[in-house]
Design a protein around this motif. Structure first.
Motif, PDB file in Angstrom:
ATOM      1  N   HIS A 472     -43.647  17.689   5.667  1.00 55.50           N
ATOM      2  CA  HIS A 472     -43.845  17.673   4.211  1.00 55.50           C
ATOM      3  C   HIS A 472     -44.758  16.534   3.790  1.00 55.50           C
ATOM      4  O   HIS A 472     -45.661  16.709   2.966  1.00 55.50           O
ATOM      5  N   ASN A 473     -44.533  15.344   4.343  1.00 53.74           N
ATOM      6  CA  ASN A 473     -45.328  14.180   3.951  1.00 53.74           C
ATOM      7  C   ASN A 473     -46.791  14.310   4.348  1.00 53.74           C
ATOM      8  O   ASN A 473     -47.634  13.566   3.830  1.00 53.74           O
ATOM      9  N   SER A 474     -47.093  15.235   5.240  1.00 56.99           N
ATOM     10  CA  SER A 474     -48.481  15.455   5.657  1.00 56.99           C
ATOM     11  C   SER A 474     -49.057  16.748   5.085  1.00 56.99           C
ATOM     12  O   SER A 474     -50.158  17.143   5.478  1.00 56.99           O
ATOM     13  N   SER A 475     -48.333  17.399   4.187  1.00 58.64           N
ATOM     14  CA  SER A 475     -48.800  18.647   3.589  1.00 58.64           C
ATOM     15  C   SER A 475     -49.633  18.368   2.345  1.00 58.64           C
ATOM     16  O   SER A 475     -49.492  17.333   1.701  1.00 58.64           O
ATOM     17  N   ILE A 476     -50.495  19.313   2.014  1.00 57.23           N
ATOM     18  CA  ILE A 476     -51.397  19.163   0.865  1.00 57.23           C
ATOM     19  C   ILE A 476     -50.694  19.603  -0.415  1.00 57.23           C
ATOM     20  O   ILE A 476     -50.098  20.680  -0.469  1.00 57.23           O
ATOM     21  N   PHE A 477     -50.770  18.751  -1.453  1.00 55.80           N
ATOM     22  CA  PHE A 477     -50.277  19.066  -2.781  1.00 55.80           C
ATOM     23  C   PHE A 477     -51.435  18.874  -3.760  1.00 55.80           C
ATOM     24  O   PHE A 477     -51.941  17.756  -3.932  1.00 55.80           O
ATOM     25  N   GLN A 478     -51.849  19.957  -4.397  1.00 54.60           N
ATOM     26  CA  GLN A 478     -53.034  19.908  -5.244  1.00 54.60           C
ATOM     27  C   GLN A 478     -52.869  18.959  -6.431  1.00 54.60           C
ATOM     28  O   GLN A 478     -53.844  18.363  -6.901  1.00 54.60           O
ATOM     29  N   ASP A 479     -51.647  18.815  -6.936  1.00 51.27           N
ATOM     30  CA  ASP A 479     -51.440  17.949  -8.096  1.00 51.27           C
ATOM     31  C   ASP A 479     -51.793  16.497  -7.794  1.00 51.27           C
ATOM     32  O   ASP A 479     -52.146  15.739  -8.702  1.00 51.27           O
ATOM     33  N   LEU A 480     -51.691  16.084  -6.531  1.00 52.48           N
ATOM     34  CA  LEU A 480     -52.015  14.705  -6.186  1.00 52.48           C
ATOM     35  C   LEU A 480     -53.496  14.408  -6.364  1.00 52.48           C
ATOM     36  O   LEU A 480     -53.873  13.263  -6.629  1.00 52.48           O
ATOM     37  N   ALA A 481     -54.335  15.433  -6.222  1.00 50.47           N
ATOM     38  CA  ALA A 481     -55.783  15.220  -6.311  1.00 50.47           C
ATOM     39  C   ALA A 481     -56.205  14.787  -7.707  1.00 50.47           C
ATOM     40  O   ALA A 481     -57.168  14.032  -7.857  1.00 50.47           O
ATOM     41  N   LYS A 482     -55.497  15.238  -8.733  1.00 49.50           N
ATOM     42  CA  LYS A 482     -55.895  14.915 -10.104  1.00 49.50           C
ATOM     43  C   LYS A 482     -55.187  13.689 -10.656  1.00 49.50           C
ATOM     44  O   LYS A 482     -55.455  13.279 -11.778  1.00 49.50           O
ATOM     45  N   GLN A 483     -54.288  13.090  -9.877  1.00 49.71           N
ATOM     46  CA  GLN A 483     -53.570  11.915 -10.344  1.00 49.71           C
ATOM     47  C   GLN A 483     -54.340  10.623 -10.111  1.00 49.71           C
ATOM     48  O   GLN A 483     -54.147   9.648 -10.836  1.00 49.71           O
ATOM     49  N   LEU A 487     -58.148   9.127  -3.503  1.00 46.61           N
ATOM     50  CA  LEU A 487     -58.246  10.098  -2.422  1.00 46.61           C
ATOM     51  C   LEU A 487     -59.640  10.702  -2.357  1.00 46.61           C
ATOM     52  O   LEU A 487     -60.191  10.915  -1.268  1.00 46.61           O
ATOM     53  N   ILE A 488     -60.228  10.982  -3.508  1.00 48.17           N
ATOM     54  CA  ILE A 488     -61.574  11.562  -3.528  1.00 48.17           C
ATOM     55  C   ILE A 488     -62.584  10.545  -3.025  1.00 48.17           C
ATOM     56  O   ILE A 488     -63.494  10.871  -2.255  1.00 48.17           O
ATOM     57  N   GLU A 489     -62.444   9.294  -3.446  1.00 43.47           N
ATOM     58  CA  GLU A 489     -63.373   8.259  -3.011  1.00 43.47           C
ATOM     59  C   GLU A 489     -63.301   8.014  -1.512  1.00 43.47           C
ATOM     60  O   GLU A 489     -64.316   7.739  -0.869  1.00 43.47           O
ATOM     61  N   SER A 490     -62.102   8.119  -0.939  1.00 43.13           N
ATOM     62  CA  SER A 490     -61.938   7.886   0.497  1.00 43.13           C
ATOM     63  C   SER A 490     -62.170   9.134   1.335  1.00 43.13           C
ATOM     64  O   SER A 490     -62.185   9.055   2.568  1.00 43.13           O
ATOM     65  N   GLY A 491     -62.324  10.297   0.670  1.00 38.07           N
ATOM     66  CA  GLY A 491     -62.569  11.538   1.393  1.00 38.07           C
ATOM     67  C   GLY A 491     -61.358  12.045   2.149  1.00 38.07           C
ATOM     68  O   GLY A 491     -61.503  12.724   3.166  1.00 38.07           O
ATOM     69  N   LEU A 497     -48.651  11.316   2.278  1.00 30.85           N
ATOM     70  CA  LEU A 497     -48.889  10.193   3.186  1.00 30.85           C
ATOM     71  C   LEU A 497     -50.202   9.489   2.863  1.00 30.85           C
ATOM     72  O   LEU A 497     -50.261   8.250   2.800  1.00 30.85           O
ATOM     73  N   ASN A 498     -51.276  10.262   2.639  1.00 39.69           N
ATOM     74  CA  ASN A 498     -52.565   9.654   2.297  1.00 39.69           C
ATOM     75  C   ASN A 498     -52.507   8.966   0.937  1.00 39.69           C
ATOM     76  O   ASN A 498     -53.081   7.887   0.755  1.00 39.69           O
ATOM     77  N   TYR A 499     -51.840   9.596  -0.009  1.00 40.74           N
ATOM     78  CA  TYR A 499     -51.726   9.008  -1.349  1.00 40.74           C
ATOM     79  C   TYR A 499     -50.994   7.671  -1.273  1.00 40.74           C
ATOM     80  O   TYR A 499     -51.411   6.683  -1.884  1.00 40.74           O
ATOM     81  N   TRP A 500     -49.902   7.651  -0.521  1.00 42.27           N
ATOM     82  CA  TRP A 500     -49.112   6.423  -0.357  1.00 42.27           C
ATOM     83  C   TRP A 500     -49.950   5.333   0.302  1.00 42.27           C
ATOM     84  O   TRP A 500     -50.030   4.193  -0.201  1.00 42.27           O
ATOM     85  N   ASN A 501     -50.578   5.654   1.424  1.00 46.15           N
ATOM     86  CA  ASN A 501     -51.330   4.650   2.189  1.00 46.15           C
ATOM     87  C   ASN A 501     -52.496   4.083   1.389  1.00 46.15           C
ATOM     88  O   ASN A 501     -52.739   2.865   1.400  1.00 46.15           O
ATOM     89  N   GLN A 502     -53.242   4.932   0.696  1.00 44.48           N
ATOM     90  CA  GLN A 502     -54.410   4.465  -0.040  1.00 44.48           C
ATOM     91  C   GLN A 502     -54.020   3.570  -1.212  1.00 44.48           C
ATOM     92  O   GLN A 502     -54.689   2.570  -1.487  1.00 44.48           O
ATOM     93  N   HIS A 503     -52.932   3.890  -1.900  1.00 42.68           N
ATOM     94  CA  HIS A 503     -52.529   3.071  -3.039  1.00 42.68           C
ATOM     95  C   HIS A 503     -51.904   1.754  -2.577  1.00 42.68           C
ATOM     96  O   HIS A 503     -52.070   0.724  -3.248  1.00 42.68           O
ATOM     97  N   VAL A 504     -51.196   1.782  -1.457  1.00 40.87           N
ATOM     98  CA  VAL A 504     -50.675   0.525  -0.910  1.00 40.87           C
ATOM     99  C   VAL A 504     -51.826  -0.363  -0.446  1.00 40.87           C
ATOM    100  O   VAL A 504     -51.828  -1.581  -0.665  1.00 40.87           O
ATOM    101  N   LYS A 505     -52.816   0.244   0.191  1.00 48.20           N
ATOM    102  CA  LYS A 505     -53.984  -0.510   0.661  1.00 48.20           C
ATOM    103  C   LYS A 505     -54.752  -1.122  -0.499  1.00 48.20           C
ATOM    104  O   LYS A 505     -55.260  -2.251  -0.405  1.00 48.20           O
ATOM    105  N   ALA A 506     -54.839  -0.397  -1.622  1.00 49.03           N
ATOM    106  CA  ALA A 506     -55.568  -0.885  -2.789  1.00 49.03           C
ATOM    107  C   ALA A 506     -54.700  -1.750  -3.703  1.00 49.03           C
ATOM    108  O   ALA A 506     -55.154  -2.135  -4.788  1.00 49.03           O
ATOM    109  N   GLN A 507     -53.451  -2.065  -3.288  1.00 48.15           N
ATOM    110  CA  GLN A 507     -52.529  -2.880  -4.085  1.00 48.15           C
ATOM    111  C   GLN A 507     -52.228  -2.257  -5.444  1.00 48.15           C
ATOM    112  O   GLN A 507     -51.973  -2.957  -6.424  1.00 48.15           O
ATOM    113  N   ARG A 508     -52.256  -0.938  -5.506  1.00 45.38           N
ATOM    114  CA  ARG A 508     -51.917  -0.233  -6.738  1.00 45.38           C
ATOM    115  C   ARG A 508     -50.552   0.433  -6.563  1.00 45.38           C
ATOM    116  O   ARG A 508     -50.436   1.635  -6.452  1.00 45.38           O
ATOM    117  N   HIS A 509     -49.528  -0.400  -6.490  1.00 41.65           N
ATOM    118  CA  HIS A 509     -48.172   0.096  -6.264  1.00 41.65           C
ATOM    119  C   HIS A 509     -47.185  -0.889  -6.859  1.00 41.65           C
ATOM    120  O   HIS A 509     -47.563  -1.986  -7.315  1.00 41.65           O
TER     121      HIS A 509
END
Length: 719
Positions: A472-483, A487-491, A497-509
């Motif tokens: 589940h944590n590695s599945s695609i959810f379209q709603d995350l793309a517009k939040q 994710l778009i900037e990082s491709g 999982l990607n949403y979590w990692n990118q926001h933690v990396k960017a200190q936006r959490h």
């Protein structure tokens, strides 16, 4: 504020203007004049008015004139391709009448300054039409923003649409259609105003009481309640009753009572709030990043499980707790047990959420890296149910750790929609495909009992759920793309999982960390264990040991001087670990299960309790059997017989006489037994035994010879 053409203003308290909406038709800056047209739904013909530009600007500054809006009719907002040819022709005809006037830039100024101007009347004669036709066209043109489509025919209210009509004597509505011409359909009656009042009264009394009721049921009750006299009279006179028919009842109920009112009144407030109210926004509107809010909830899993010790014993359906990050949809915690939804099980889910998942997965032989499930954080806010966390334990233990605890109102599951939807996903993708599943349905006698197909143990179900959570944590959810744009900037694909990692990396959490021992000491239940010579004892059957340097010394002391009790934290998910305060003022230290208790390794507390219950029941069932009673009677008979035979023998005077010559009698007894077993003659056997015994005695005597050292002489000087 700037004054623009066609802008709409709400005017109040301006000299020369009545309180109303006005549209700006033209600005004559050379003359410092503004031409306004009053906007009204009245059918009366209106004239534009003139006001000094400086006065109008001053009214705007002091607030007597404010920007407003006036909605254009729907037919004016269509493309020409969507408008019928007939309407376009009428529009163009009207526009031809006024095009010369509205194209003249000085027309409006002269029109408002000289009210008796004959310009419009002369224009009407030129086009061979009435002056009123010109004025009506100009009014529509000015009212609806001075464009050609303002002159389109407006038929939305033609024929008195939306207005109630006065009923006549002629029967309205289509008659009942019958296939057979030999049967005459009843004529029926028109619905009167009094009938409409009874319709509304009946709906309020029988149909709008907080539960869904069929219209046919309300109609039947209405006839019995309010038309009883007419029905009885018609039956007595053998004629058709003059009452409104069912179709008329349905028509007028839907017409007189707003649809949203019918929806509201035919359900309770909780069901309306959960399933039928209008949605105001997304679930993540009030979250800023991962960790802003975790949602926690529990449900009974739709599958039956069996005992880990005996697979033919069905234990029922386990309870699964899920903790989900509201922003990223990441499942950050999981707990499966046989406990019902409670603080006891809920705190285990919190511990799982706040600690490393690599160690947790290793307990179930699932090898992962920390990056595959990097959730061991504490959120800014936790949203949960009243049942588990509206207690002193949650307030005293969880709140200081989390910071803010939000309790959802009762019967409002939609307020935790994210975690509720995760249960649906787990059921659809895993649980409903397993043997022993109920598929979320009540047991039906016509189908096979799902309990008979129960196959998996609690440990196996947990292992399957862990894999499904990782999926589940590695599945695609379209709603995350517009939040978020990260994710778009990082491709990267929009997965939790990607949403979590990118926001933690960017200190936006809003995540925070805590030491694992601190988390467990806050949330795990405290119990008493015993320090013994074998180690730390729990439940009188499980022994633990520690790496503490003084642990062996403490075991020695406990074995020789007696055991003592210690405080410990019990992890119900993993019986292999125990956190014990070994020293009075020390912290809790992790202890490990000893090899002799290996049968309880990595088991859930439910399995340990099952083992204790099984042992208790087996002890209770341990009753003497027929064979056991037979052996008891035989033993009793032998004892009694031996005692009786002993009493028959002559008595020996003293103890020494009774025990004297035991060795010789023992040799005689051995000889007699050998003779009995071999069948040899007594003399031969006796001589051979004696020769053997004599030679044996000689050898023994030789071995017993001991040389004694001579005593050393002592002289007088030495003394």
């Amino acid at each position: 504020m700037q004054v623009e053409l066609n802008s709409v203003w709400q005017v109040n308290g301006v000299d020369g203007l009545e309180k109303a909406l006005y549209r700006v038709l033209q600005l004559y800056m050379k003359q410092r004049v503004v031409i306004l047209f009053p906007l009204s739904d009245s059918k009366a013909l209106l004239r534009p008015v003139k006001i000094d530009f400086d006065n109008f600007s001053e009214a705007i500054k002091v607030g007597n004139a404010r920007p407003s809006r006036y909605d254009l009719p729907y037919y004016q907002l269509q493309y020409d391709d969507e408008i019928s040819r007939e309407h376009l022709t009428k529009r163009d005809e009207k526009y031809t009448l006024i095009v010369d006037l509205v194209s003249n830039p000085d027309f409006l100024l002269s029109f408002v300054e000289r009210p008796r101007s004959k310009l419009v009347s002369l224009h009407a004669k030129t086009h061979n039409t009435y002056v009123q036709n010109i004025y009506r066209a100009l009014n529509l043109y000015w009212k609806y923003a001075q464009e050609r489509n303002a002159l389109l025919p407006g038929y939305k209210n033609s024929g008195g649409r939306g207005k109630a009509r006065v009923a006549g004597e002629i029967k309205r509505g289509s008659p009942i259609q019958l296939s057979s011409s030999s049967i005459e359909a009843p004529k029926g009656v028109n619905t009167s105003e009094s009938d409409k009042e009874l319709f509304i009264k009946a709906m309020k009394k029988f149909g709008l009481r907080g539960e869904e009721v069929k219209f046919s049921r309300v109609y039947d009750k209405m006839l019995k309640e309010y038309y009883a006299e007419e029905l009885i009279s018609a039956e007595a006179e053998s004629r058709e009753a003059k009452v409104p028919n069912y179709r008329a009842f349905i028509y007028w109920v839907k017409k007189l009572i707003p649809t949203d009112t019918l929806i509201r009144k035919q359900t309770n407030q909780g069901d309306f709030d959960r399933n039928k109210r209008g949605l105001r926004g997304a679930a993540t509107d009030h979250t800023e990043g991962p960790g802003s809010c975790f949602e926690l909830d529990a449900t009974v899993l739709d599958v039956h499980i069996v005992s880990d010790f005996q697979r033919n014993h069905v234990l029922g359906r386990p309870t699964v707790y899920c903790v989900v990050d509201k922003e990223s949809r990441m499942i950050v915690g999981l707990h499966v047990s046989l406990e019902y939804a409670s603080w006891r099980a809920g705190r285990q889910a919190l511990i799982n959420s706040f600690t490393s998942k690599k160690e947790y997965c290793a307990q179930f032989d699932i090898e992962i890296e920390e990056s595959e499930w990097p959730c061991s954080h504490i959120p800014l806010r936790l949203l949960c149910d009243r049942g588990e966390f509206i207690c002193k334990d949650a307030e005293n233990l969880a709140v200081p750790l989390i910071g803010h605890l939000s309790i959802a109102p009762p019967y409002r599951a939609e307020l935790k929609g994210i975690v509720e939807h995760r249960f649906n996903i787990l059921n659809e993708k895993l649980v409903h495909e397993l043997p022993g599943t109920t598929k979320g349905k009540q047991y039906d006698r016509s189908v096979k009992d799902p309990r008979l197909d129960a196959t998996f143990t609690l440990r196996e179900i947990t292992k399957l759920l862990i894999d499904e959570v990782l999926e589940h944590n590695s599945s695609i959810f379209q709603d995350l793309a517009k939040q978020s744009i990260l994710l778009i900037e990082s491709g990267l694909s929009p997965t939790p999982l990607n949403y979590w990692n990118q926001h933690v990396k960017a200190q936006r959490h809003a995540l925070s960390k805590a030491d694992e021992v601190h988390v467990r000491s806050r949330l795990l239940p405290t119990t008493k264990v015993t320090m013994t010579g074998k180690g730390i004892r729990l439940n009188d059957q499980m022994y633990f040991e520690s790496d503490h340097p003084d642990f062996d010394a403490w075991k020695i002391i406990a074995r020789n001087n007696g055991s003592w009790s210690l405080d410990a934290l019990v992890d119900h998910d993993n019986s292999s670990l125990l956190y014990v305060r070994l020293e009075e003022e020390g912290s809790f230290i992790k202890c490990y299960l000893k090899k002799e208790s290996a049968n309880f390794a990595n088991r859930h507390q439910a399995d340990i309790l099952f083992f204790k219950d099984w042992v208790k029941l087996e002890k209770n069932k341990a009753k003497p059997s027929a064979k056991s009673i037979e052996r008891h009677n035989r033993k009793k008979q032998v004892i009694e017989s031996a005692i009786e035979d002993t009493k028959l023998e002559p008595k020996v005077g003293s103890k020494s006489k009774r025990t004297k010559g035991m060795k010789a009698r023992r040799r005689e007894a051995i000889l007699a037994q050998r003779l009995e077993e071999s069948g040899a003659k007594p003399d031969q056997e006796y001589s051979s035994v004696n020769s053997e015994q004599s030679s044996q005695r000689i050898d023994d005597d030789r071995k017993k010879v001991i040389s004694i050292l001579k005593r050393k002489k002592v002289t007088d000087n030495e003394t």
